[in-house]
Design a protein around this motif. Structure first.
Motif, PDB file in Angstrom:
ATOM      1  N   PRO A 372       0.019   1.258  12.150  1.00  0.00           N
ATOM      2  CA  PRO A 372      -0.908   0.974  11.045  1.00  0.00           C
ATOM      3  C   PRO A 372      -0.181   0.353   9.856  1.00  0.00           C
ATOM      4  O   PRO A 372       1.016   0.597   9.642  1.00  0.00           O
ATOM      5  CB  PRO A 372      -1.463   2.358  10.688  1.00  0.00           C
ATOM      6  N   LEU A 373      -0.911  -0.446   9.099  1.00  0.00           N
ATOM      7  CA  LEU A 373      -0.310  -1.075   7.921  1.00  0.00           C
ATOM      8  C   LEU A 373      -0.037  -0.030   6.854  1.00  0.00           C
ATOM      9  O   LEU A 373      -0.885   0.820   6.566  1.00  0.00           O
ATOM     10  CB  LEU A 373      -1.246  -2.159   7.381  1.00  0.00           C
ATOM     11  N   PRO A 374       1.138  -0.080   6.215  1.00  0.00           N
ATOM     12  CA  PRO A 374       1.482   0.900   5.178  1.00  0.00           C
ATOM     13  C   PRO A 374       0.688   0.648   3.903  1.00  0.00           C
ATOM     14  O   PRO A 374       0.141  -0.441   3.701  1.00  0.00           O
ATOM     15  CB  PRO A 374       2.978   0.662   4.966  1.00  0.00           C
ATOM     16  N   PRO A 375       0.639   1.637   3.014  1.00  0.00           N
ATOM     17  CA  PRO A 375      -0.199   1.497   1.804  1.00  0.00           C
ATOM     18  C   PRO A 375       0.192   0.329   0.918  1.00  0.00           C
ATOM     19  O   PRO A 375      -0.678  -0.257   0.262  1.00  0.00           O
ATOM     20  CB  PRO A 375      -0.015   2.848   1.086  1.00  0.00           C
ATOM     21  N   GLN A 376       1.469  -0.037   0.870  1.00  0.00           N
ATOM     22  CA  GLN A 376       1.876  -1.152   0.003  1.00  0.00           C
ATOM     23  C   GLN A 376       1.311  -2.484   0.495  1.00  0.00           C
ATOM     24  O   GLN A 376       1.186  -3.431  -0.275  1.00  0.00           O
ATOM     25  CB  GLN A 376       3.397  -1.233  -0.124  1.00  0.00           C
ATOM     26  N   ILE A 377       0.956  -2.566   1.763  1.00  0.00           N
ATOM     27  CA  ILE A 377       0.275  -3.741   2.302  1.00  0.00           C
ATOM     28  C   ILE A 377      -1.232  -3.519   2.287  1.00  0.00           C
ATOM     29  O   ILE A 377      -2.005  -4.395   1.894  1.00  0.00           O
ATOM     30  CB  ILE A 377       0.767  -4.048   3.729  1.00  0.00           C
ATOM     31  N   ARG A 378      -1.639  -2.344   2.703  1.00  0.00           N
ATOM     32  CA  ARG A 378      -3.065  -2.041   2.841  1.00  0.00           C
ATOM     33  C   ARG A 378      -3.826  -2.215   1.522  1.00  0.00           C
ATOM     34  O   ARG A 378      -4.939  -2.732   1.491  1.00  0.00           O
ATOM     35  CB  ARG A 378      -3.216  -0.602   3.347  1.00  0.00           C
ATOM     36  N   GLY A 379      -3.221  -1.793   0.414  1.00  0.00           N
ATOM     37  CA  GLY A 379      -3.928  -1.828  -0.868  1.00  0.00           C
ATOM     38  C   GLY A 379      -4.347  -3.225  -1.272  1.00  0.00           C
ATOM     39  O   GLY A 379      -5.522  -3.482  -1.562  1.00  0.00           O
ATOM     40  N   LEU A 380      -3.383  -4.147  -1.297  1.00  0.00           N
ATOM     41  CA  LEU A 380      -3.700  -5.522  -1.682  1.00  0.00           C
ATOM     42  C   LEU A 380      -4.629  -6.172  -0.671  1.00  0.00           C
ATOM     43  O   LEU A 380      -5.573  -6.887  -1.040  1.00  0.00           O
ATOM     44  CB  LEU A 380      -2.399  -6.330  -1.810  1.00  0.00           C
ATOM     45  N   LEU A 381      -4.390  -5.924   0.608  1.00  0.00           N
ATOM     46  CA  LEU A 381      -5.206  -6.518   1.661  1.00  0.00           C
ATOM     47  C   LEU A 381      -6.669  -6.122   1.528  1.00  0.00           C
ATOM     48  O   LEU A 381      -7.569  -6.970   1.640  1.00  0.00           O
ATOM     49  CB  LEU A 381      -4.667  -6.093   3.033  1.00  0.00           C
ATOM     50  N   GLN A 382      -6.935  -4.851   1.283  1.00  0.00           N
ATOM     51  CA  GLN A 382      -8.326  -4.386   1.197  1.00  0.00           C
ATOM     52  C   GLN A 382      -9.053  -5.004   0.001  1.00  0.00           C
ATOM     53  O   GLN A 382     -10.220  -5.384   0.109  1.00  0.00           O
ATOM     54  CB  GLN A 382      -8.365  -2.861   1.106  1.00  0.00           C
ATOM     55  N   VAL A 383      -8.366  -5.130  -1.106  1.00  0.00           N
ATOM     56  CA  VAL A 383      -9.004  -5.705  -2.294  1.00  0.00           C
ATOM     57  C   VAL A 383      -9.351  -7.181  -2.065  1.00  0.00           C
ATOM     58  O   VAL A 383     -10.469  -7.627  -2.344  1.00  0.00           O
ATOM     59  CB  VAL A 383      -8.099  -5.552  -3.532  1.00  0.00           C
ATOM     60  N   VAL A 384      -8.394  -7.946  -1.543  1.00  0.00           N
ATOM     61  CA  VAL A 384      -8.641  -9.375  -1.351  1.00  0.00           C
ATOM     62  C   VAL A 384      -9.677  -9.594  -0.251  1.00  0.00           C
ATOM     63  O   VAL A 384     -10.505 -10.511  -0.337  1.00  0.00           O
ATOM     64  CB  VAL A 384      -7.328 -10.129  -1.056  1.00  0.00           C
ATOM     65  N   LYS A 385      -9.677  -8.759   0.776  1.00  0.00           N
ATOM     66  CA  LYS A 385     -10.711  -8.893   1.807  1.00  0.00           C
ATOM     67  C   LYS A 385     -12.096  -8.568   1.233  1.00  0.00           C
ATOM     68  O   LYS A 385     -13.077  -9.251   1.563  1.00  0.00           O
ATOM     69  CB  LYS A 385     -10.388  -8.009   3.009  1.00  0.00           C
ATOM     70  N   ALA A 386     -12.196  -7.566   0.369  1.00  0.00           N
ATOM     71  CA  ALA A 386     -13.486  -7.272  -0.267  1.00  0.00           C
ATOM     72  C   ALA A 386     -13.964  -8.465  -1.089  1.00  0.00           C
ATOM     73  O   ALA A 386     -15.160  -8.816  -1.077  1.00  0.00           O
ATOM     74  CB  ALA A 386     -13.361  -6.031  -1.147  1.00  0.00           C
ATOM     75  N   TYR A 387     -13.026  -9.108  -1.803  1.00  0.00           N
ATOM     76  CA  TYR A 387     -13.362 -10.343  -2.518  1.00  0.00           C
ATOM     77  C   TYR A 387     -13.910 -11.381  -1.549  1.00  0.00           C
ATOM     78  O   TYR A 387     -14.923 -12.038  -1.834  1.00  0.00           O
ATOM     79  CB  TYR A 387     -12.127 -10.878  -3.247  1.00  0.00           C
TER      80      TYR A 387
END
Length: 442
Positions: A372-387
């Motif tokens: 699984p992707l670690p939080p330091q990747i997951r956090g930015l990824l989730q925000v930009v995907k929501a955008y």
């Protein structure tokens, strides 16, 4: 799929990238036998299409390959009965890109054609046109694959996957360029190298580097720390901090510099605009003007080396490799944009991601991530995907509220008052291309 004579329609055939594609079609013709090649453009691009067509014909003639070339403004004619349709267009042409880059700068935001507010504007113009093409494909070539190279590729592919029934794959030259650069760094062939990439288009991370079965990720990150490398021609090549790379545990793609080095990137872009009055779009206009002068030369019958300055290096490798792998049911691994379907667990199933896939005759099959992707990747990824999810809805439905929320949550905007001001500027400057918003007002 196994026809001996294929029909390929290229939407945006007058693009300066097209010689890259022609080169690839010639090189791989024995295993990807395109017999009918249609280059399509709009009336405003007819002059460029003719220049590209003449160069393409010279390249084909020099190769001796039996490819029949057609130039047309009739998109339906090109799509009818096609086996593959590729899209490489720019709605509004380079003048629109220039506005996309300059509107954010007015609000002291990063102006870039696929990232942030600039990429948002491009998505609003592009997605409705792509969906029009999809409707024509559903009618005229329902079994064809759409290979989309048009930016923002991830959002365009997501819109197609959500609002069309056609088979679609999104493509970017960044993953193949990254693999080539890593292989060069180690002095090995690409066949000796495996890299795992995960994320979304222009926001993906190389999470594993494996050389002949040995995991070299930590060694790779040590080699890369503090170096100016693995960037793209259209992105300032700023150094990655050693401690940052080690803490991230992965290689960010070139576009991550806009997020991880936001202030430095903004300062560099603003200084160029203040001192020279130019953005990347103006540089591209100059490069394109020189390219088309080269393309006119009657003795030229190959892709000129100067095309790599345009930022389209390895386009033919990526595009033709994908199509020939589908056609031949090869089952090789390529990094493309596809529906998530559980591959990245922290994202919804129906969004588009950019990951390694096995390419078969029915299209790409995403490969499960090693971990699984670690939080330091997951956090930015989730925000930009929501955008991106909100931006797709805004583009499809002309939804002002979705558009406002998309810009507000984007890390490169992030302020509701600024987001509203930027959005209003984008809608005003792009009014001729955004009929979906006019319909909502009515």
């Amino acid at each position: 799929m196994k026809r001996n004579q294929l029909k390929l329609a290229v939407i945006g055939g007058g693009s300066s990238y097209t010689p890259e594609l022609i080169e690839g079609l010639i090189r791989y013709h024995d295993v990807f036998p395109v017999a009918e090649l249609y280059l399509v453009d709009i009336e405003a691009g007819w002059n460029k299409l003719q220049i590209i067509g003449e160069l393409s014909q010279r390249m084909i003639d020099a190769s001796g390959k039996p490819i029949k070339l057609h130039l047309t403004l009739d998109r339906r004619e090109a799509i009818r009965g096609a086996d593959f349709v590729t899209t490489q267009m720019r709605v509004g042409m380079l003048d629109a890109r220039s506005r996309d880059e300059k509107i954010p700068l007015k609000h002291r935001l990063i102006g870039q054609e696929t990232t942030g507010a600039g990429g948002f504007a491009k998505a609003l113009r592009t997605i409705p046109v792509i969906l029009d093409i999809c409707r024509e494909m559903e009618e005229l070539a329902p079994e064809a694959f759409l290979i989309n190279f048009t930016n923002p590729a991830g959002m365009v592919t997501e819109a197609v996957n959500k609002y069309s029934s056609i088979k679609s794959v999104g493509l970017c030259n960044l993953p193949i360029s990254t693999k080539m650069q890593i292989a060069e760094l180690y002095g090995i062939s690409q066949s000796q190298l495996f890299i795992e990439m995960a994320g979304i288009n222009h926001l993906n991370w190389t999470t594993r580097v494996v050389i002949e079965g040995k995991d070299m990720t930590e060694d790779f990150l040590r080699r890369l720390s503090g170096s100016k490398s693995l960037s793209m021609a259209n992105i300032p090549d700023l150094e990655w901090d050693s401690a940052f790379l080690q803490s991230l545990g992965a290689l960010p793609c070139a576009y991550h510099r806009y997020y991880y080095m936001k202030e430095e990137m903004l300062r560099e872009i603003m200084e160029q605009y203040k001192n020279e009055g130019t953005t990347r779009a103006d540089v591209v206009k100059h490069v394109e003007a020189e390219l088309f002068e080269l393309y006119k030369q009657p003795e030229l019958n190959e892709k000129p080396a100067q095309l790599e300055q345009r930022g389209g290096a390895y386009y033919s490798e990526a595009a033709v490799q994908l199509m020939k792998s589908i056609y031949n049911d090869i089952g090789d691994i390529q990094t493309v944009n596809v529906r998530n379907s559980g591959i990245i667990a922290c994202l919804p199933d129906n969004v588009t991601i950019e990951v390694n896939c096995v390419i078969k005759s029915d299209g790409p099959h995403p490969i499960a991530l090693t971990k699984p992707l670690p939080p330091q990747i997951r956090g930015l990824l989730q925000v930009v995907k929501a955008y991106e999810e909100l931006a797709v809805e805004a583009a499809v439905h002309g939804d002002y509220h979705a558009a406002l929320q998309a810009l507000t949550i984007h890390p490169l905007v992030g302020d509701e008052q600024i987001a509203k001001a930027v959005l209003d500027d984008i809608l005003k400057e792009n009014e001729p291309y955004l009929k979906q918003f006019h319909a909502q007002k009515a």
